[in-house]
Write a protein that holds these residues in place. Structure first.
Motif: not given
Length: 176
Positions: A64-73, A123-130
């Motif tokens: 949701r808007d405002g959530d915190r996420i880590s670059k590692g995942s 289907g799906s895909l992974e998005v790297s945050l690096n």
């Protein structure tokens, strides 16, 4: 052989084409190919007028808007549409990501999309945050279906450096 299939409506011209197929059941597998298959063009009965459903997931939950996420995942982008997802990579029809309206980062994600087993609709895909810097960012995801209907979703996320230490955010002090 009479075969019908969902294809991208602007990717085929009427004429002859080549078909390669694979089929399976509980008791047998089969494969085959045809060199001079007649392609009849667009299906006028196609009633799909809505773009794909786009869901943005992180560690198994919808963001949701405002959530915190880590670059590692990585983020998981889940796509679903009754006509299937357009994977041609044609300009305007790619599965794409723009961070901060493309000023921070943008990329074509189409090559990373994989259909779910036994499905041509989701289907799906992974998005790297690096490539994304730490801080608050706007993430805009776009996708189109095989009937050329496009969808997009935008979400604001706070990206933090990956790490194993505990951190607290938005801590508020309330009197008893």
């Amino acid at each position: 052989l009479n075969l019908s299939s969902a294809t991208v409506s602007d990717s085929l011209a009427a004429g002859s084409g080549r078909f390669i197929g694979y089929s399976t059941s509980e008791s047998i597998d089969a494969s085959g190919a045809g060199q001079r298959m007649q392609v009849s063009g667009r299906n006028a009965e196609l009633s799909d007028s809505a773009g794909p459903e786009i869901r943005v997931l992180y560690k198994g939950r919808e963001l949701r808007d405002g959530d915190r996420i880590s670059k590692g995942s990585p983020l998981i982008l889940a796509l679903k549409d009754e006509s299937g997802i357009n994977t041609t990579g044609s300009p305007g029809y790619q599965v794409a990501l723009e961070v901060d309206a493309g000023t921070s980062y943008s990329t074509d994600l189409t090559p990373y999309f994989r259909y779910n087993t036994d499905s041509y609709q989701e289907g799906s895909l992974e998005v790297s945050l690096n490539p994304v810097s730490e801080g608050l960012h706007s993430f805009r995801f776009r996708a189109a279906d095989n009937a050329l209907n496009a969808s997009r979703t935008e979400i604001m996320l706070y990206v933090s450096q990956s790490g194993t230490s505990l951190s607290l955010a938005n801590v508020l002090n309330y009197p008893n």
